[in-house]
Design a protein around this motif. Structure first.
Motif, short mmCIF file in Angstrom:
data_model
loop_
_atom_site.label_atom_id
_atom_site.label_comp_id
_atom_site.label_asym_id
_atom_site.label_seq_id
_atom_site.Cartn_x
_atom_site.Cartn_y
_atom_site.Cartn_z
N ASN A 32 0.81 -1.23 0.00
CA ASN A 32 0.00 0.00 0.00
C ASN A 32 0.83 1.27 0.00
OD1 ASN A 32 -2.40 -1.49 0.13
ND2 ASN A 32 -2.19 -1.69 2.34
N LYS A 33 2.13 1.17 -0.13
CA LYS A 33 3.02 2.32 0.02
C LYS A 33 2.71 3.47 -0.93
CE LYS A 33 7.95 3.30 0.58
NZ LYS A 33 7.90 4.67 0.60
N ASP A 34 2.60 3.22 -2.23
CA ASP A 34 2.39 4.31 -3.19
C ASP A 34 1.08 5.04 -2.94
OD1 ASP A 34 3.93 2.53 -5.95
OD2 ASP A 34 4.81 3.81 -4.42
N SER A 35 0.00 4.30 -2.82
CA SER A 35 -1.29 4.96 -2.60
C SER A 35 -1.33 5.60 -1.23
CB SER A 35 -2.44 3.97 -2.77
OG SER A 35 -2.39 2.97 -1.79
N THR A 36 -0.67 5.01 -0.26
CA THR A 36 -0.64 5.59 1.07
C THR A 36 0.10 6.92 1.06
OG1 THR A 36 -0.70 3.39 2.06
CG2 THR A 36 0.03 5.17 3.47
N ASN A 37 1.25 6.99 0.38
CA ASN A 37 1.98 8.25 0.30
C ASN A 37 1.15 9.31 -0.41
OD1 ASN A 37 4.22 7.36 1.65
ND2 ASN A 37 5.32 6.75 -0.18
#
Length: 114
Positions: A32-37
């Protein structure tokens, strides 16, 4: 079966995917890193815009120079909803605070009393 995160052999139920909670959390955080950032950055901009509107709108309805809002760090690209009234007035809202662009680079800020 091996853990999807660390590759260790999993002991226990046959449908387990991770050896422990730490591996499960690490795996999901990576997924989920990209969407979370992206979401974190947008939410930070919305929060900052909201704080600025709250701080400058002391009386519930305020007229202020657009340049003053920009100097405080307000970003006009980010708002939560758009409302067009029957008379054609267009207000952009950040939660319960709205603003309308006026002539001569002024902005009218209002608090929605819902």
């Amino acid at each position: 079966m091996n853990c999807l995160e660390c590759g260790e052999k999993i002991i226990g139920r046959s449908d387990k995917k991770f050896c422990n909670d730490a591996c499960r959390n690490a795996y999901n955080n990576k997924q989920n890193k990209d969407s979370t950032n992206l979401m974190r950055n947008i939410n930070n901009k919305l929060r900052k815009n909201y704080r600025i509107l709250v701080d400058v709108n002391i009386d519930g309805k305020t007229k202020i120079a657009k340049s003053k809002l920009e100097s405080l760090g307000f970003d006009f690209e980010y708002f939560t909803n758009l409302k067009v009234y029957k008379n054609g007035s267009e207000y952009k809202f950040i939660y319960d605070y709205g603003y309308k662009l006026l002539e001569e680079d002024f902005v009218l800020i209002v608090k929605n009393q819902a």
